[in-house]
Design a protein around this motif. Structure first.
Motif, PDB file in Angstrom:
ATOM      1  N   MET A 235      -3.514 -42.821 -61.247  1.00  8.90           N
ATOM      2  CA  MET A 235      -3.639 -43.492 -59.968  1.00  8.90           C
ATOM      3  C   MET A 235      -2.393 -43.273 -59.121  1.00  8.90           C
ATOM      4  O   MET A 235      -1.929 -44.160 -58.423  1.00  8.90           O
ATOM      5  N   ASP A 236      -1.826 -42.078 -59.278  1.00 10.54           N
ATOM      6  CA  ASP A 236      -0.618 -41.755 -58.529  1.00 10.54           C
ATOM      7  C   ASP A 236      -0.941 -41.579 -57.062  1.00 10.54           C
ATOM      8  O   ASP A 236      -2.053 -41.215 -56.703  1.00 10.54           O
ATOM      9  N   LYS A 237       0.085 -41.807 -56.269  1.00 11.77           N
ATOM     10  CA  LYS A 237      -0.099 -41.559 -54.834  1.00 11.77           C
ATOM     11  C   LYS A 237      -0.084 -40.061 -54.577  1.00 11.77           C
ATOM     12  O   LYS A 237       0.544 -39.291 -55.318  1.00 11.77           O
ATOM     13  N   ILE A 238      -0.759 -39.671 -53.523  1.00 14.57           N
ATOM     14  CA  ILE A 238      -0.923 -38.247 -53.238  1.00 14.57           C
ATOM     15  C   ILE A 238      -0.454 -37.977 -51.804  1.00 14.57           C
ATOM     16  O   ILE A 238      -0.739 -38.768 -50.900  1.00 14.57           O
ATOM     17  N   ASP A 239       0.255 -36.853 -51.638  1.00 16.80           N
ATOM     18  CA  ASP A 239       0.669 -36.458 -50.288  1.00 16.80           C
ATOM     19  C   ASP A 239      -0.458 -35.688 -49.617  1.00 16.80           C
ATOM     20  O   ASP A 239      -0.947 -34.701 -50.167  1.00 16.80           O
ATOM     21  N   ILE A 240      -0.843 -36.132 -48.456  1.00 14.24           N
ATOM     22  CA  ILE A 240      -1.880 -35.395 -47.723  1.00 14.24           C
ATOM     23  C   ILE A 240      -1.459 -35.258 -46.266  1.00 14.24           C
ATOM     24  O   ILE A 240      -0.576 -35.971 -45.792  1.00 14.24           O
ATOM     25  N   SER A 241      -2.106 -34.328 -45.586  1.00 23.22           N
ATOM     26  CA  SER A 241      -1.854 -34.260 -44.150  1.00 23.22           C
ATOM     27  C   SER A 241      -3.161 -34.526 -43.425  1.00 23.22           C
ATOM     28  O   SER A 241      -4.227 -34.064 -43.830  1.00 23.22           O
ATOM     29  N   LEU A 242      -3.051 -35.342 -42.396  1.00 22.68           N
ATOM     30  CA  LEU A 242      -4.225 -35.711 -41.616  1.00 22.68           C
ATOM     31  C   LEU A 242      -4.038 -35.234 -40.192  1.00 22.68           C
ATOM     32  O   LEU A 242      -2.933 -35.302 -39.642  1.00 22.68           O
ATOM     33  N   ASN A 243      -5.112 -34.732 -39.609  1.00 22.24           N
ATOM     34  CA  ASN A 243      -5.045 -34.294 -38.227  1.00 22.24           C
ATOM     35  C   ASN A 243      -5.669 -35.374 -37.344  1.00 22.24           C
ATOM     36  O   ASN A 243      -6.881 -35.525 -37.303  1.00 22.24           O
ATOM     37  N   ILE A 244      -4.797 -36.150 -36.689  1.00 19.66           N
ATOM     38  CA  ILE A 244      -5.295 -37.289 -35.913  1.00 19.66           C
ATOM     39  C   ILE A 244      -4.958 -37.107 -34.443  1.00 19.66           C
ATOM     40  O   ILE A 244      -3.784 -36.896 -34.103  1.00 19.66           O
ATOM     41  N   ASN A 245      -5.937 -37.194 -33.593  1.00 21.13           N
ATOM     42  CA  ASN A 245      -5.759 -37.007 -32.146  1.00 21.13           C
ATOM     43  C   ASN A 245      -4.967 -35.732 -31.855  1.00 21.13           C
ATOM     44  O   ASN A 245      -4.031 -35.720 -31.061  1.00 21.13           O
TER      45      ASN A 245
END
Lengths: 169, 334
Positions: A1-11
């Motif tokens: 249940m580790d945290k994960i680095d992600i990239s989100l494209n918002i606006n």
């Protein structure tokens, strides 16, 4: 249940965030990115106040995992206006008095924006159907539907509601 | 509301997904659109250790015609089904049912047809918050030994409120269940257990892969009753299929009637439908009789657990079946 680095494209802007698998898109938008336009109300997909666009389609951000939003173009209510210039739809909401307490407004705007993209001048029935997933607890539906139907008539004076607009001034 | 903790697994292919499912079995749940699963998880009704996401599995999203069948991938979104001309023309009941599911902004883009079939049974006493349920003893579906919907019932009486399943069963659909190295095809009418706790005859290592709808002609219709026109489950619904005789176009050769939201599964009423064989399309008297017979049969299963009084729902079964039959007949004439 580790945290994960992600990239989100918002606006149209990329954001790097660190999320847990059980973080919803709404939680990430509001708590990590300070995009508090999208509201949480019911939290179970019934009220529509958390509606955002994923690849131009309206979805419930409270029922979307942040992890699942990777690789999509996300648009929130903050992305509707161009700087200080409100979009025609937003201006129409103001002109037609479609905002009461305002809590449902971001969701209403996002659902209506998606409708207007596929149908620039919807009639009342189509509008009501498209907004059927959004609840306004002030029950100001008539004004909201009016605002969406007439969003194509730009800015200050909409011929169909002229008397309404003038009466308050 | 926070989701409980889980590990997220994102397989890239169907084989990988089946591998993961074979490894984790009961501990894993399949995440497609999430419009049913995530809500149940938020309410604490379900706490899977792993979620296997179908996000990358575009291979499960398609609508195509092969021979006399329409094949629909289980991950096809509700919006795609509504937009499909093929389904509109040859499986009208499914198209009509999908239009009624949820609301445009919730289910139609995220929700999938597979998820709609596999949406778990519901009950007013069970689909409540943790807090609500903590105030009393657990019911059958919650791991206890009580049924709040029917006194002294030794089993769970939760109701299957799927629009899609009712329409698909009326159309005589089959479903394909895949597991690691194996596949089986089941008639949707035989897919249900009589147990509300686990209503579907699917193993924990199996995944719903495809829905096969026969398109051999005939006209179908779906009708439903709900409190609201959007974001609501049906409290009564009916799907029907009328097949016409090859020689005489206005005579019914075969019929199927399915009543939904009245029991643990949609009810396939073969005897009631067979009374329509040989009747004319204009024979509304025969429709009325079949509808009343359907009401009598369905009433035996119904439990007061999804809103509206039981008496009202039972009476409305007849009305929904009658309207669906009339609509299918009208479509056949056109």
């Amino acid at each position: 249940m580790d945290k994960i680095d992600i990239s989100l494209n918002i606006n149209d802007k990329p954001f790097e965030v660190r999320v847990a698998p059980n973080d919803t898109l709404l939680e990430v938008l509001r708590d990590q990115l300070d995009l508090t336009g999208s509201k949480e109300s019911c939290g179970e997909g019934v009220c529509g106040s958390c509606t955002v666009h994923m690849d131009d389609k309206p979805v419930r951000s409270c029922l979307t995992l942040a992890l699942e939003a990777q690789g999509c173009n996300i648009k929130t209510v903050e992305g509707l206006a161009n700087g200080d210039d409100l979009s025609d739809l937003q201006q129409s909401f103001i002109d037609h008095g479609a905002v009461q307490c305002g809590f449902c407004t971001p969701g209403m705007l996002m659902s209506a924006d998606a409708l207007l993209k596929s149908n620039p001048s919807p009639n009342e029935e189509t509008t009501r159907k498209a907004l059927s997933g959004n609840i306004c607890r002030c029950t100001g539906y008539a004004k909201i539907v009016e605002a969406v139907c007439h969003a194509a008539n730009p800015h200050d004076r909409c011929p169909d509601c002229k008397t309404d607009n003038n009466s308050g001034e | 509301m926070r989701l409980p903790r889980f590990d997220y697994l994102g397989p890239d292919t169907l084989d990988e997904a089946l591998d993961l499912l074979a490894t984790h079995r009961e501990e894993a749940k399949i995440l497609a659109g999430g419009t049913d699963l995530l809500v149940r998880m938020k309410k604490g009704l379900l706490t899977p250790k792993f979620l296997i996401s179908l996000k990358a599995l575009n291979e499960l999203s398609y609508i195509k015609k092969e021979n006399d069948c329409i094949k629909i991938g289980a991950r096809t979104s509700i919006a795609d089904i509504i937009a499909s001309d093929l389904i509109q023309k040859q499986a009208r009941a499914l198209s009509q049912a999908c239009e009624k599911i949820g609301a445009v902004t919730i289910q139609h883009y995220r929700g999938t047809i597979g998820g709609n079939i596999l949406q778990n049974n519901r009950c007013h006493h069970y689909n409540q918050s943790d807090f609500h349920r903590s105030g009393r003893q657990a019911c059958h579906k919650d791991g206890g030994k009580i049924c709040y919907a029917r006194d002294a019932s030794d089993r769970c009486n939760s109701t299957c409120q799927s629009d899609g399943a009712t329409a698909l069963m009326a159309l005589g659909a089959k479903i394909v269940l895949a597991s690691k190295g194996h596949e089986r095809t089941v008639d949707l009418a035989n897919f249900y257990t009589t147990d509300g706790i686990m209503p579907f005859a699917i193993e924990s290592y199996e995944l719903l892969k495809e829905i096969i709808v026969p398109a051999e002609g005939g006209s179908s219709a779906y009708q439903r009753l709900a409190y609201r026109s959007a974001i609501d489950y049906p409290i009564v619904c009916a799907g029907v299929l009328l097949k016409l005789s090859a020689s005489q176009k206005n005579i019914i050769d075969d019929a199927r009637i399915v009543v939904g939201a009245m029991s643990r599964s949609p009810l396939f009423l073969a005897r009631e439908a067979s009374s329509l064989k040989g009747k004319k399309l204009t024979d509304t008297e025969a429709f009325k009789k079949a509808a009343d017979a359907s009401m009598n049969s369905a009433a035996a299963f119904a439990v007061h657990n999804v809103g509206a009084t039981l008496e009202y729902r039972c009476v409305m079964v007849s009305e929904m079946v009658f309207r669906a039959l009339k609509s299918a007949a009208q479509d056949a004439k056109a």
